[in-house]
Design an enzyme around this catalytic site. Structure first.
Site: not given
Length: 137
Positions: A34-35
């Site tokens: 996600a990051e």
């Protein structure tokens, strides 16, 4: 929705960090996904760096001298995540704090009403499920 997963990238560093900090490696993978989408050179508009998108102050606090070194970034990010998991006692609140910081999570006594943070928590938990399914083949 089947987006490309990266179950084997940085596997060793992820498993070492997960074991050391007693957290699920699939949660670390989901946060990295996600990051930074597993890009160790990623830099956000706000200046967060590397796989787990550590802010410079957070990286310093965690003793991560170079956030672009995957092993260091993962070790620091996992340590930070483990701290948040202990502090909040549940994944959703810990992930909200990872995304938005401690203050909003404490102020709202849970996930703050920021759409970005709510989406982030949902997305990471969904990715964790996907990585867990892949791991259990």
């Amino acid at each position: 929705e089947t987006r490309r997963l990266y179950p084997d990238l940085f596997e060793r560093a992820i498993h070492d960090a997960a074991r050391q900090h007693k957290i699920d490696p699939n949660l670390i993978k989901a946060v990295i996904h996600a990051e930074s989408n597993f890009n160790p050179r990623a830099v956000s508009r706000k200046g967060a760096k590397g796989l787990m998108q550590l802010m410079p102050g957070t990286a310093r606090m965690l003793g991560v001298r170079n956030a672009f070194v995957p092993e260091w970034n993962i070790a620091g990010g996992a340590r930070y995540l483990a701290t948040l998991l202990r502090r909040y006692g549940n994944e959703s609140h810990a992930l909200a704090a990872y995304n938005a910081g401690d203050v909003p999570v404490q102020r709202y006594n849970g996930i703050p009403p920021f759409s970005e943070t709510r989406e982030y928590v949902k997305r990471v938990l969904h990715l964790k499920k996907q990585y867990t399914a892949v791991a259990h083949g």
